[in-house]
Design a protein around this motif. Structure first.
Motif, PDB file in Angstrom:
ATOM      1  N   THR A  25       0.460  -0.816  -0.405  1.00 54.73           N
ATOM      2  CA  THR A  25      -0.112  -0.422  -0.450  1.00 54.73           C
ATOM      3  C   THR A  25       0.680   1.170   0.269  1.00 54.73           C
ATOM      4  N   ILE A  27       1.896   5.392  -0.128  1.00 53.13           N
ATOM      5  CA  ILE A  27       1.826   6.609   1.374  1.00 53.13           C
ATOM      6  C   ILE A  27       2.105   7.267   0.090  1.00 53.13           C
ATOM      7  N   MET A  82      -2.955   3.157  10.182  1.00 54.38           N
ATOM      8  CA  MET A  82      -2.667   2.718   8.631  1.00 54.38           C
ATOM      9  C   MET A  82      -2.396   0.536   9.170  1.00 54.38           C
ATOM     10  N   PHE A 133      -6.212  -0.397  10.179  1.00 57.88           N
ATOM     11  CA  PHE A 133      -6.880  -1.164   8.554  1.00 57.88           C
ATOM     12  C   PHE A 133      -6.059  -2.540   8.929  1.00 57.88           C
ATOM     13  N   ILE A 174      -2.224  -2.810   7.971  1.00 57.59           N
ATOM     14  CA  ILE A 174      -2.065  -3.362   6.345  1.00 57.59           C
ATOM     15  C   ILE A 174      -0.726  -3.675   6.773  1.00 57.59           C
ATOM     16  N   ILE A 202       4.117  -1.335   3.412  1.00 54.28           N
ATOM     17  CA  ILE A 202       3.816   0.804   3.099  1.00 54.28           C
ATOM     18  C   ILE A 202       4.430   0.996   2.190  1.00 54.28           C
TER      19      ILE A 202
END
Length: 177
Positions: A94, A96, A121, A125, A127, A130
């Motif tokens: 993911t 940013i 995040m 979330f 995740i 990142i």
């Protein structure tokens, strides 16, 4: 996934865009010093900016929201930038991103905003990976990636451009905090 209404740091509020942000967003999207190193739309007409803003606002309530938020000064609510995150099509990462108005750079605002966004995040979330992709000439963003605990993992070629690739895993984040 639900995009947060509002996140706060010591000096900043990171919040969803609202209809009241139209003029600020239009100025932001038409400032090449802000948009030059991003993949955000640029040189937009007022109508294009309004359509873009309406798309963002509608997306916040959809199954697949666009995670784009305004970075504002806590003391007066002034919008100084934008940040967010998105799934990377070609990997399990993911990404940013952030952009600040030139007058607000070099004050730690980007670092502060990214640290808060990463915290959300990972802790909310859940995740795992990142990343940030930086053009090789964007030294400020590469330095920011290092400041927020990311490690450089080489260069990646995307859309006929080379980018420095920085990664932060959930495990790295939890071990450093």
């Amino acid at each position: 996934m639900r995009i947060p209404q509002r996140l706060e740091t010591g000096r900043l509020v990171i919040r969803r865009y609202t209809e009241d942000d139209l003029e600020e967003l239009h100025q932001f999207l038409n400032n090449k010093d802000v948009i030059g190193l991003t993949d955000m739309p640029s040189n937009t007409s007022q109508e294009e900016t309004e359509a873009f803003l309406q798309m963002l606002l509608k997306s916040y309530y959809s199954e697949e929201p666009v995670a784009a938020m305004a970075i504002c000064l806590k003391e007066n609510g002034k919008v100084i930038g934008s940040c967010g995150f998105a799934a990377v099509e070609f990997s399990k990462n993911t990404q940013i991103y952030y952009a600040l108005k030139p007058d607000f750079r070099n004050n730690g605002y980007a670092t502060e905003a990214m640290e808060k966004l990463i915290e959300y995040m990972i802790l909310v979330f859940d995740i795992d990976r990142i990343c940030i992709y930086c053009p090789p000439d964007n030294i400020a963003s590469m330095n920011l990636a290092k400041r927020i605990g990311m490690e450089q993992h080489g260069t990646i070629h995307v859309k006929n451009m080379d980018f420095k690739y920085f990664l932060l895993t959930r495990e790295m984040y939890l071990n450093s905090n």
